[in-house]
Design an enzyme around this catalytic site. Structure first.
Site, mmCIF file in Angstrom:
data_model
loop_
_atom_site.group_PDB
_atom_site.id
_atom_site.type_symbol
_atom_site.label_atom_id
_atom_site.label_comp_id
_atom_site.label_asym_id
_atom_site.label_seq_id
_atom_site.Cartn_x
_atom_site.Cartn_y
_atom_site.Cartn_z
ATOM 1 N N PRO A 89 0.646 -1.323 -0.087
ATOM 2 C CA PRO A 89 -0.028 0.053 -0.074
ATOM 3 C C PRO A 89 0.997 1.377 0.102
ATOM 4 C CG PRO A 89 -0.028 -1.051 2.175
ATOM 5 C CD PRO A 89 0.688 -2.011 1.355
ATOM 6 N N GLU A 117 0.744 -7.550 8.465
ATOM 7 C CA GLU A 117 0.881 -6.297 8.707
ATOM 8 C C GLU A 117 2.012 -5.606 7.792
ATOM 9 O OE1 GLU A 117 -1.021 -3.890 10.595
ATOM 10 O OE2 GLU A 117 -2.447 -5.720 10.732
ATOM 11 N N ARG A 154 -2.237 -8.084 -20.836
ATOM 12 C CA ARG A 154 -3.151 -7.605 -21.926
ATOM 13 C C ARG A 154 -2.601 -6.651 -22.814
ATOM 14 N NH1 ARG A 154 -8.794 -7.261 -20.831
ATOM 15 N NH2 ARG A 154 -9.537 -8.645 -19.143
ATOM 16 N N ASP A 169 -9.661 5.277 -3.992
ATOM 17 C CA ASP A 169 -10.201 5.797 -2.780
ATOM 18 C C ASP A 169 -8.977 6.395 -1.678
ATOM 19 O OD1 ASP A 169 -12.723 4.613 -3.658
ATOM 20 O OD2 ASP A 169 -11.903 2.579 -2.931
#
Length: 256
Positions: A89, A117, A154, A169
């Site tokens: 993240p 974590e 792709r 988000d």
């Protein structure tokens, strides 16, 4: 193109790699996907790949030793241009231009799937890049690895694909995670910060908050524009000289 995936759950890839565009690309030998089980590189009888974080806190952290051993094994036969990517993240947010950047029909991507974590901070020195697939929480990096494999496959010439944009988000709290450490205390000459060994939970909390703010300022400063800082947090940031930069971000966000 070769995708080498380091994971503790290789079975999660069975069905996604058999079906759809990716399965077809594998069948036509336009790509290959090699799954490496990190547990096989643990040295204890329980095949331990995680441990409690120094300084306390929730959850477990992936240990650096099995990760490094697994990566070193893959590197022994890797292509010269192989690129090591940690699914995290704290990484660059995956967009179409980044997927295009990763395409190399004759190259190799080594994808590291974190769990729990996160990974011990000292493993990051072995990584070329960090990528996140979005500002939300997953139980592990396996799904993120599959997203990257799909998005990149792709774009390989001869593989039917399409282009799409991503919606972003926000992280809960609008801060990236602070650096994490677990055993051993010293790894490759790097020490765990002394404050995490102090047992002083107040100082540990302040250290982690400041480290998280610094990480966010460095990597994803736009996240801070949506965060509300408490009076004690603001005072702490002022004492450490971080508040002017954050205040400028907050003011910029209000004007937009």
């Amino acid at each position: 193109m070769i995708f080498s995936v380091l994971t503790i759950f290789p079975d999660l890839f069975d069905s996604p790699l058999r079906d759809g565009i990716v399965g077809k690309a594998i069948g036509e030998r336009k790509i290959s996907v090699d799954l490496v089980n990190i547990r096989q590189f643990a040295t204890d009888r329980h095949a331990t790949t995680d441990d409690r974080p120094y300084g306390g806190g929730e959850g477990m952290v992936m240990k650096p030793e099995p990760l490094v051993r697994a990566l070193q094994q893959v590197r022994t036969t890797a292509r010269p241009s192989a690129r090591v990517v940690l699914l995290s993240p704290q990484g660059r947010l995956l967009r179409q231009d980044i997927a295009e950047e990763l395409v190399d029909p004759s190259g190799q991507l080594i994808l590291i799937c974190g769990r729990y974590e996160g990974v011990d901070e000292r493993f990051r020195r072995h990584v070329d890049d960090e990528i996140s697939i979005g500002d939300y929480v997953l139980t592990g990096g396996e799904l993120a690895a599959l997203v990257i494999i799909d998005a990149v496959t792709r774009l390989i010439p001869g593989v039917l694909g399409c282009r799409a944009s991503a919606e972003n988000d926000s992280f809960c709290g609008n801060l990236l995670k602070h650096p994490q450490y677990t055993r051993p205390r010293v790894f490759e000459g790097q020490n765990v910060p002394d404050v995490l060994l102090s047992g002083d939970h107040h100082k540990i909390g302040e250290h982690r908050f400041l480290a998280a703010v610094r990480q966010t300022l460095q990597r994803r400063p736009q996240l801070l524009a949506g965060r509300q800082f408490s009076a004690p947090e603001t005072a702490l940031l002022q004492r450490h000289g971080l508040w002017p930069e954050i205040e400028a971000l907050l003011n910029r966000g209000e004007r937009q």
